[in-house]
Design a protein around this motif. Sequence first.
Motif, PDB file in Angstrom:
ATOM      1  N   MET A 108       0.841  -1.177   0.000  1.00  9.55           N
ATOM      2  CA  MET A 108       0.000   0.000   0.000  1.00  9.55           C
ATOM      3  C   MET A 108       0.888   1.242   0.000  1.00  9.55           C
ATOM      4  SD  MET A 108      -3.279   0.348   0.107  1.00  9.55           S
ATOM      5  CE  MET A 108      -3.913   1.919  -0.326  1.00  9.55           C
ATOM      6  N   PHE A 109       0.563   2.195  -0.829  1.00  9.83           N
ATOM      7  CA  PHE A 109       1.336   3.422  -0.927  1.00  9.83           C
ATOM      8  C   PHE A 109       1.015   4.370   0.229  1.00  9.83           C
ATOM      9  CE2 PHE A 109       1.017   2.056  -5.394  1.00  9.83           C
ATOM     10  CZ  PHE A 109       2.363   1.893  -5.635  1.00  9.83           C
ATOM     11  N   PRO A 110       1.987   5.159   0.664  1.00  4.97           N
ATOM     12  CA  PRO A 110       1.737   6.132   1.721  1.00  4.97           C
ATOM     13  C   PRO A 110       0.869   7.280   1.212  1.00  4.97           C
ATOM     14  CG  PRO A 110       3.963   6.379   0.896  1.00  4.97           C
ATOM     15  CD  PRO A 110       3.378   5.167   0.227  1.00  4.97           C
ATOM     16  N   ILE A 111       0.128   7.879   2.119  1.00  5.38           N
ATOM     17  CA  ILE A 111      -0.712   9.031   1.820  1.00  5.38           C
ATOM     18  C   ILE A 111      -0.139  10.184   2.635  1.00  5.38           C
ATOM     19  CG2 ILE A 111      -3.037   9.991   1.967  1.00  5.38           C
ATOM     20  CD1 ILE A 111      -3.975   6.966   1.832  1.00  5.38           C
ATOM     21  N   THR A 112       0.213  11.268   1.964  1.00  9.77           N
ATOM     22  CA  THR A 112       0.904  12.387   2.606  1.00  9.77           C
ATOM     23  C   THR A 112       0.097  13.660   2.429  1.00  9.77           C
ATOM     24  OG1 THR A 112       3.018  11.327   2.115  1.00  9.77           O
ATOM     25  CG2 THR A 112       3.076  13.664   2.696  1.00  9.77           C
ATOM     26  N   ARG A 113      -0.069  14.400   3.528  1.00 13.53           N
ATOM     27  CA  ARG A 113      -0.785  15.663   3.481  1.00 13.53           C
ATOM     28  C   ARG A 113      -0.063  16.683   4.349  1.00 13.53           C
ATOM     29  NH1 ARG A 113      -2.515  13.240  -0.178  1.00 13.53           N
ATOM     30  NH2 ARG A 113      -4.675  12.735  -0.652  1.00 13.53           N
ATOM     31  N   LEU A 114      -0.363  17.956   4.121  1.00 13.36           N
ATOM     32  CA  LEU A 114       0.252  19.065   4.845  1.00 13.36           C
ATOM     33  C   LEU A 114      -0.757  19.675   5.806  1.00 13.36           C
ATOM     34  CD1 LEU A 114       1.942  20.762   1.777  1.00 13.36           C
ATOM     35  CD2 LEU A 114       2.906  19.039   3.320  1.00 13.36           C
ATOM     36  N   PHE A 115      -0.255  20.094   6.962  1.00 13.52           N
ATOM     37  CA  PHE A 115      -1.114  20.650   8.004  1.00 13.52           C
ATOM     38  C   PHE A 115      -0.575  21.986   8.473  1.00 13.52           C
ATOM     39  CE2 PHE A 115      -2.123  16.273   7.804  1.00 13.52           C
ATOM     40  CZ  PHE A 115      -3.439  16.159   8.207  1.00 13.52           C
ATOM     41  N   ASP A 116      -1.461  22.821   8.990  1.00 16.95           N
ATOM     42  CA  ASP A 116      -1.084  24.132   9.494  1.00 16.95           C
ATOM     43  C   ASP A 116      -0.338  24.053  10.819  1.00 16.95           C
ATOM     44  OD1 ASP A 116      -2.248  25.418   7.319  1.00 16.95           O
ATOM     45  OD2 ASP A 116      -4.195  25.507   8.299  1.00 16.95           O
ATOM     46  N   SER A 117      -0.523  22.941  11.547  1.00 19.54           N
ATOM     47  CA  SER A 117       0.145  22.810  12.842  1.00 19.54           C
ATOM     48  C   SER A 117       0.442  21.346  13.148  1.00 19.54           C
ATOM     49  CB  SER A 117      -0.742  23.374  13.956  1.00 19.54           C
ATOM     50  OG  SER A 117      -1.860  22.534  14.166  1.00 19.54           O
TER      51      SER A 117
ATOM     52  N   ILE B 241      11.577   8.533   3.195  1.00 21.19           N
ATOM     53  CA  ILE B 241      11.598   8.095   1.792  1.00 21.19           C
ATOM     54  C   ILE B 241      12.261   6.724   1.694  1.00 21.19           C
ATOM     55  CG2 ILE B 241      12.604   8.565  -0.479  1.00 21.19           C
ATOM     56  CD1 ILE B 241      12.111  11.587   0.158  1.00 21.19           C
ATOM     57  N   ALA B 242      13.383   6.560   2.371  1.00 20.38           N
ATOM     58  CA  ALA B 242      14.115   5.285   2.321  1.00 20.38           C
ATOM     59  C   ALA B 242      13.287   4.131   2.883  1.00 20.38           C
ATOM     60  CB  ALA B 242      15.429   5.401   3.087  1.00 20.38           C
ATOM     61  N   SER B 243      12.448   4.420   3.883  1.00 17.96           N
ATOM     62  CA  SER B 243      11.645   3.360   4.502  1.00 17.96           C
ATOM     63  C   SER B 243      10.299   3.144   3.815  1.00 17.96           C
ATOM     64  CB  SER B 243      11.409   3.673   5.983  1.00 17.96           C
ATOM     65  OG  SER B 243      10.526   4.774   6.116  1.00 17.96           O
ATOM     66  N   GLY B 244       9.983   3.971   2.827  1.00 22.16           N
ATOM     67  CA  GLY B 244       8.709   3.826   2.127  1.00 22.16           C
ATOM     68  C   GLY B 244       7.543   4.534   2.790  1.00 22.16           C
ATOM     69  N   MET B 245       7.822   5.379   3.777  1.00 20.61           N
ATOM     70  CA  MET B 245       6.744   6.123   4.451  1.00 20.61           C
ATOM     71  C   MET B 245       6.340   7.377   3.684  1.00 20.61           C
ATOM     72  SD  MET B 245       5.382   4.754   7.095  1.00 20.61           S
ATOM     73  CE  MET B 245       4.573   6.159   7.838  1.00 20.61           C
ATOM     74  N   ILE B 246       7.221   7.856   2.802  1.00 18.83           N
ATOM     75  CA  ILE B 246       6.922   8.990   1.933  1.00 18.83           C
ATOM     76  C   ILE B 246       7.476   8.650   0.559  1.00 18.83           C
ATOM     77  CG2 ILE B 246       7.462  11.414   1.437  1.00 18.83           C
ATOM     78  CD1 ILE B 246       7.437  11.970   4.411  1.00 18.83           C
ATOM     79  N   MET B 247       6.722   8.988  -0.469  1.00 19.61           N
ATOM     80  CA  MET B 247       7.175   8.700  -1.832  1.00 19.61           C
ATOM     81  C   MET B 247       8.273   9.671  -2.257  1.00 19.61           C
ATOM     82  SD  MET B 247       3.788   7.740  -3.914  1.00 19.61           S
ATOM     83  CE  MET B 247       3.185   6.078  -3.833  1.00 19.61           C
TER      84      MET B 247
END
Length: 107
Positions: free
Chosen positions: A1-10, A49-55
């Motif tokens: 399963m691919f990681p899902i990454t989003r940005l947050f204000d805090s 990235i190396a561990s696959g947690m972020i593409m």
Amino acid sequence: MFPITRLFDSEQAARDTIDRLVEGEEPRERSLVIRPGDANAPAQLEAAIASGMIMEGHRKSIMAALARGRTVLSSRPSELNTGRFVEQTLDAAAGDQGSIVDYLPPS
């Protein structure tokens, strides 16, 4: 399963989102937060990235977001059938969800 990454204000908003994922039975260790003010943020990004947690294709966007003061939350769904739950939970809470274009590696 691919990681899902989003940005947050805090960081707190990102951590609250992780709590919602855990309530939905996603393991806490499947999520990662990178804070913008952390001196180790670049190294954390490379390790993720190396561990696959972020593409890898998100590297430049995430570095730019960290420079703008955004907190990064990336979660790797534990099972195929939980991916939609993770994506919807992150999308509902993220402040900058459109800032990172979902990246699919070449097939």
